[in-house]
Design an enzyme around this catalytic site. Sequence first.
Site, PDB file in Angstrom:
ATOM      1  N   LYS A  22      17.291   4.850  15.790  1.00  9.50           N
ATOM      2  CA  LYS A  22      18.434   3.963  16.351  1.00  9.50           C
ATOM      3  C   LYS A  22      18.586   2.561  15.686  1.00  9.50           C
ATOM      4  O   LYS A  22      19.653   2.042  15.313  1.00  9.50           O
ATOM      5  CB  LYS A  22      18.043   3.755  17.937  1.00  9.50           C
ATOM      6  CG  LYS A  22      19.157   2.701  18.640  1.00  9.50           C
ATOM      7  CD  LYS A  22      18.849   2.336  19.802  1.00  9.50           C
ATOM      8  CE  LYS A  22      17.668   1.184  20.170  1.00  9.50           C
ATOM      9  NZ  LYS A  22      18.191  -0.052  20.252  1.00  9.50           N
ATOM     10  N   ASN A  23      17.681   1.825  15.737  1.00 17.77           N
ATOM     11  CA  ASN A  23      17.833   0.413  14.880  1.00 17.77           C
ATOM     12  C   ASN A  23      17.993   0.352  13.617  1.00 17.77           C
ATOM     13  O   ASN A  23      18.772  -0.712  13.134  1.00 17.77           O
ATOM     14  CB  ASN A  23      16.220  -0.618  15.318  1.00 17.77           C
ATOM     15  CG  ASN A  23      16.223  -0.867  16.774  1.00 17.77           C
ATOM     16  OD1 ASN A  23      17.109  -0.471  17.622  1.00 17.77           O
ATOM     17  ND2 ASN A  23      14.982  -1.029  17.172  1.00 17.77           N
ATOM     18  N   CYS A 119      18.667  -5.925  25.860  1.00 20.34           N
ATOM     19  CA  CYS A 119      17.645  -5.885  26.749  1.00 20.34           C
ATOM     20  C   CYS A 119      17.282  -7.027  27.394  1.00 20.34           C
ATOM     21  O   CYS A 119      16.907  -8.276  26.710  1.00 20.34           O
ATOM     22  CB  CYS A 119      16.407  -4.832  26.020  1.00 20.34           C
ATOM     23  SG  CYS A 119      16.642  -3.109  26.313  1.00 20.34           S
ATOM     24  N   ARG A 124      16.314 -14.608  23.630  1.00 24.95           N
ATOM     25  CA  ARG A 124      16.344 -14.233  22.287  1.00 24.95           C
ATOM     26  C   ARG A 124      17.309 -14.995  21.585  1.00 24.95           C
ATOM     27  O   ARG A 124      18.495 -14.705  21.362  1.00 24.95           O
ATOM     28  CB  ARG A 124      16.869 -12.725  22.448  1.00 24.95           C
ATOM     29  CG  ARG A 124      15.978 -11.796  23.130  1.00 24.95           C
ATOM     30  CD  ARG A 124      16.412 -10.613  23.433  1.00 24.95           C
ATOM     31  NE  ARG A 124      16.116  -9.784  22.192  1.00 24.95           N
ATOM     32  CZ  ARG A 124      16.315  -8.404  22.446  1.00 24.95           C
ATOM     33  NH1 ARG A 124      16.816  -7.591  23.201  1.00 24.95           N
ATOM     34  NH2 ARG A 124      16.212  -7.694  20.860  1.00 24.95           N
ATOM     35  N   GLN A 128      17.679 -18.368  13.725  1.00 21.19           N
ATOM     36  CA  GLN A 128      17.460 -18.217  12.427  1.00 21.19           C
ATOM     37  C   GLN A 128      18.549 -17.395  11.665  1.00 21.19           C
ATOM     38  O   GLN A 128      18.750 -17.737  10.233  1.00 21.19           O
ATOM     39  CB  GLN A 128      16.071 -17.363  12.221  1.00 21.19           C
ATOM     40  CG  GLN A 128      14.859 -17.794  12.782  1.00 21.19           C
ATOM     41  CD  GLN A 128      14.633 -19.104  12.099  1.00 21.19           C
ATOM     42  OE1 GLN A 128      14.612 -19.334  11.056  1.00 21.19           O
ATOM     43  NE2 GLN A 128      14.531 -20.323  12.996  1.00 21.19           N
ATOM     44  N   ASP A 308       8.195  -2.459  20.575  1.00 21.73           N
ATOM     45  CA  ASP A 308       8.984  -1.594  21.368  1.00 21.73           C
ATOM     46  C   ASP A 308       7.859  -0.313  21.766  1.00 21.73           C
ATOM     47  O   ASP A 308       8.685   0.607  22.347  1.00 21.73           O
ATOM     48  CB  ASP A 308      10.148  -1.213  20.462  1.00 21.73           C
ATOM     49  CG  ASP A 308      11.070  -1.998  20.265  1.00 21.73           C
ATOM     50  OD1 ASP A 308      11.172  -3.103  21.033  1.00 21.73           O
ATOM     51  OD2 ASP A 308      12.030  -1.890  19.474  1.00 21.73           O
ATOM     52  N   ARG A 400      20.077   4.337  25.943  1.00 20.53           N
ATOM     53  CA  ARG A 400      20.767   3.698  24.794  1.00 20.53           C
ATOM     54  C   ARG A 400      20.039   4.039  23.616  1.00 20.53           C
ATOM     55  O   ARG A 400      20.527   3.945  22.441  1.00 20.53           O
ATOM     56  CB  ARG A 400      20.310   2.242  25.205  1.00 20.53           C
ATOM     57  CG  ARG A 400      21.043   1.611  26.330  1.00 20.53           C
ATOM     58  CD  ARG A 400      20.939   0.126  26.453  1.00 20.53           C
ATOM     59  NE  ARG A 400      20.708  -0.374  25.067  1.00 20.53           N
ATOM     60  CZ  ARG A 400      20.465  -1.644  24.959  1.00 20.53           C
ATOM     61  NH1 ARG A 400      19.985  -2.496  25.850  1.00 20.53           N
ATOM     62  NH2 ARG A 400      20.435  -2.178  23.734  1.00 20.53           N
TER      63      ARG A 400
END
Length: 433
Positions: A22-23, A119, A124, A128, A308, A400
């Site tokens: 997914k990422n 999430c 977050r 950067q 995760d 998700r």
Amino acid sequence: MERFVMKGGRPLNGEVVIGGAKNASLGVLAAAVMADEPCLIENMPDVRDTNVMLQAIEGIGGKVERIDAHTVKINGAAISKDNTVVDDEFIRKIRASYYLLGALLGKYKKAIVALPGGCDIGSRPIDQHIKGFTALGAKVEIGHGMITAEAERLTGAHIYMDVVSVGATINVMMAAALAEGRTIIENAAKEPHIVDVANFLNSMGANIKGAGTDVIRIRGVEKFHGSTYAIIPDQIEAGTFMTLAAATRGDITVRNVIPKHLEAISAKLNEIGCTIHEYDDAVRVDARERTLKNTQIKTLPYPGFPTDMQPQMAVVMALSEGTSIITESIFENRFRYVDELARMGAKIQVEGNTAIISGISKYTGADMVAPDLRAGAALVIAGLAAEGYSAVENIELIQRGYEHFEEKLQDLGASISLVDSDKEEQKFKLRVV
Ligand code: UD1
């Protein structure tokens, strides 16, 4: 309301085929709009987050053609410089739609994207990302909930990331790939999906070296051409099924994986008492009739233990003899599942970024609410390890990132069903007594 209902307490065994990451897909799909020719993306997971990203791409004028559930053709030619506003709606649904910021800034030298949500696992920041874009010569402004990044021209720069950030590394790498001259990103994140996005960019004509190490060197090119690319397997989906084997004392082989990406997870499961077999593209976790022992984990950027996988591992540690300790060093609010696990009998005490877990011999089924994507999957694992019936609500969060989760679990022998009414839940209970 849709929820998972399950009856646990028996070992789960068999094989499960892992989908695309997914990422990695979120980065690759965003990067695909940078070419003015079609890109064919294969092995894309058909999950909510990737579908929202595709909608966001259509929202800015990109052409999205779904070939099948896991293959999509994207053409960024029709996106215009004046159409680079990524709406709030998408960003609120998935934080990673901010990858369109780096992609559009690189291609059009201008992007306007809503400030990200995602999430709820802690604050977050995106400082950067902004630092990187600014170093490339962009003017970055925040106002009315939007970030605007704009430049006459982007010029390569030497950028040192103050924190190791997956998102910032990918975003800055994308923008720099179409900047003039040479960029060096130091203290870059090294996650497998950084390498995947870099490989995809290179397949479109970018010149990126060093992805997967902490120094990434990029020589900017003028434009990209189309490409065909297959996404890597999902490290976290694989890890989730590995912990399922441990928690249920079963024997599960995860197929279509890159075992190297799973090393931190394999090592910890081995330490706890499972037997791990590694093959070329599969890993087998055998926990049959094992007594699991305590261990400690500290979440770290890759190749450390992934944040995760922290909740799924906690579910196993809570069933392991002795006292286990988790230190969460990436996100500060990632223990929200602890109260839910306590309802099943887990003994976990949280102090700041540390969880102290006193092992119990078994969970008892309970009704739970998923607090976020990975913790939601962890609660399902706990339910399948628990004696009796459990239910997990808020499953849209799980969807998700997990495709056909309940079907894959059923194939391993789990008694689990997706229901959307009390009546269906009753029916399930009558069926599986
Ligand atoms: C990505 C993953 C997410 C995973 C996380 C850490 C995607 C879509 N999401 O999220 O699943 O949990 O990596 O592996 O790939 N930080 C800053 N400033 C910044 C950016 C980050 O201080 O500008 C901090 C964060 O607060 C956090 C740490 O850096 O403490 C790591 O965050 P980052 O790697 O950026 O996570 P994401 O890319 O959001």
